[in-house]
Write an enzyme that holds these catalytic residues in place. Structure first.
Site, PDB file in Angstrom:
ATOM      1  N   THR A   1       7.384   3.970   1.623  1.00 16.57           N
ATOM      2  CA  THR A   1       6.343   3.579   2.581  1.00 16.57           C
ATOM      3  C   THR A   1       5.035   3.324   1.838  1.00 16.57           C
ATOM      4  OG1 THR A   1       5.369   4.113   4.732  1.00 16.57           O
ATOM      5  CG2 THR A   1       5.597   5.936   3.201  1.00 16.57           C
ATOM      6  N   ASN A   2       3.928   3.230   2.535  1.00 17.60           N
ATOM      7  CA  ASN A   2       2.629   3.031   1.877  1.00 17.60           C
ATOM      8  C   ASN A   2       1.559   3.816   2.623  1.00 17.60           C
ATOM      9  OD1 ASN A   2       1.466   1.281   4.032  1.00 17.60           O
ATOM     10  ND2 ASN A   2       3.139  -0.051   3.419  1.00 17.60           N
ATOM     11  N   ARG A   3       0.312   3.710   2.177  1.00 19.47           N
ATOM     12  CA  ARG A   3      -0.742   4.608   2.667  1.00 19.47           C
ATOM     13  C   ARG A   3      -1.453   4.120   3.919  1.00 19.47           C
ATOM     14  NH1 ARG A   3      -4.627   5.413  -1.983  1.00 19.47           N
ATOM     15  NH2 ARG A   3      -5.751   6.458  -0.301  1.00 19.47           N
TER      16      ARG A   3
ATOM     17  N   ALA B   1       0.744  -3.001   7.346  1.00 18.64           N
ATOM     18  CA  ALA B   1       1.013  -3.068   5.910  1.00 18.64           C
ATOM     19  C   ALA B   1       2.532  -3.002   5.760  1.00 18.64           C
ATOM     20  CB  ALA B   1       0.340  -1.909   5.197  1.00 18.64           C
TER      21      ALA B   1
END
Ligand code: CTP
Length: 406
Positions: free
Chosen positions: A210-212, A277
């Site tokens: 995943t991402n932030r 995102a």
């Protein structure tokens, strides 16, 4: 932020340690174009001084109704009647009690009685106090009368304890206030499709990539569009934010799921805003059982579909807004991305700067549009950025429809 632009607001501040946060609130409201008169209680002055507010608002601060030198004191009733909204932040348990029972023993409580506009109270106190039956009864009474009392947030309190009693975030107060002041319904008749948050790409039944992204930006856009009269669909990857009310909420996990949900709602959409995102890659093969062992592991990744490019390529007639998170050469990359993806407006932010972008409260963005325009929006709250994006969409679309250069 059109909802607050040129609005006349009264901001009351009471004696809580959270009074310093009222400085940030007033700064945010001023940036949103509101005209503000601040009223301090005697106890608030122990925490923060009138000069700070006077400097921020450019107006005298109301402290004492009987101060002959103060114009604001003399015309306090007119001030209260003229206001578009009144907010008290922080509001102590004492202020809630006085407001609930109509006590007017100082400037702020007198203004509260004289006010004919929507009133918003943002409480801050120790956790035990918030849950005291007397406070709960006062809050219930105020709400019954149509006063908006925000829920305090949970977390570390000034007492050193953890509990519910923290002043809600400035963003939350601004959003609530904008909702109370009759909003411009300039998106009535539009269907705005917004994506938000990260995507989550499974590796095995327990792990994922995943991402932030926190999802804050996309949620603020969805809320602002709803407030401005649009029919809103919010397609969201996993976030910790509660789904906003008054809109269609579609929860997804992976990029594939997000693509399916977006395409399912695309036909009705007149504006598409892709703040999500999306993970660029997913595991080529998802293990059906948990991957075991400490051996070296090579994960083979395959690119995810580019949802934004696909949506733009379908040319449904919707106005398409993309986002770009960049670490360098923001303007050049933004222009390239706008052209590569075929979108109408690209909102770029520099994620290498501290305090803005991913997982932050604020953002500073560069708008790049298909007609050759580029505009910087200096650092401000994500709620204000959300409104600015929607205003850009309306401005660019109106010019395009008239066949003129925006
Ligand atoms: N986006 C998308 N689908 C993807 C990747 C991105 O719809 N698979 C959208 C995002 O929602 C955002 C925009 O494309 O609106 C830009 O995303 P970003 O990650 O900055 O750009 P990338 O296309 O991934 O390009 P790069 O990684 O090279 O910067």
């Amino acid at each position: 932020m059109p909802a607050l632009d040129a609005r006349e607001l009264i901001v009351g501040v009471t004696g809580s340690i959270a009074a310093y946060k009222a400085v940030y609130l007033v700064r945010e409201l001023t940036r949103a174009g509101a005209r503000i008169t601040v009223c301090l209680t005697a106890n608030a002055r122990h925490f923060v001084g009138p000069l700070t507010f006077r400097t921020l608002t450019g107006r005298p601060v109301l402290e004492d109704l009987f101060d002959p030198a103060s114009d604001a004191a003399v015309e306090h009733v007119a001030l209260a009647e003229r206001a578009d909204a009144m907010v008290v932040a922080p509001a102590t348990a004492n202020l809630l009690a006085k407001a609930a029972h109509g006590i007017a023993d100082d400037a702020l409580t007198t203004l509260l009685l004289a006010a004919r506009c929507p009133v918003l109270l943002a409480p801050a106190m120790d956790g035990g106090m918030w849950h005291h039956p007397a406070v709960a009864a006062n809050v219930a009474l105020l709400r019954q009368r149509g006063v908006t009392v925000l829920e305090p947030e949970s977390g570390a309190l000034a007492s050193g304890l953890t509990g519910t009693g923290r002043l809600p975030e400035v963003d939350v107060i601004v959003e609530a206030l904008a909702g109370l002041v009759a909003p411009a319904r300039d998106l009535a008749g539009d269907h705005v499709l917004v994506t938000a948050g990260p995507t989550r790409e499974a590796i095995d039944p327990v792990r994922y990539i995943t991402n932030r992204s926190s999802g804050k930006m996309g949620y603020r856009i969805a809320e602002a569009a709803r407030r401005r009269g649009a029919d809103v669909t919010l397609v969201s990857g996993p976030t910790t934010i509660a789904p906003p009310s008054g809109l269609r909420f579609v929860a997804v996990e992976s990029a594939e799921e997000m693509r399916t949900a977006v395409l399912a709602h695309l036909d009705q959409a007149t504006v598409v805003i892709k703040a999500a995102a999306v993970a660029d890659y997913r595991a080529k093969e998802v293990a059906t059982a948990k991957i075991k062992g400490k051996r070296e592991l090579t994960l083979e990744l395959t690119p995810n579909p580019d949802i934004l490019a696909e949506v733009a390529a379908r040319k449904t007639g919707a106005f398409i807004v993309g986002f770009a998170a960049e670490t360098h050469d923001v303007a050049r990359h933004a222009r390239e991305k706008l052209e590569a993806k075929g979108v109408d407006l690209l909102v770029a932010n520099d994620i290498s700067q501290p305090g803005i972008g991913f997982d932050a409260e604020d953002n500073e963005v560069l708008f790049v549009d298909r007609w050759g325009g580029a505009q910087v929006l200096p650092r401000t709250s994500k709620a204000a950025v959300a409104d600015a994006i929607l205003t850009q969409v309306l401005r660019l679309r109106a010019a395009a429809r008239r066949g003129v250069r925006p």
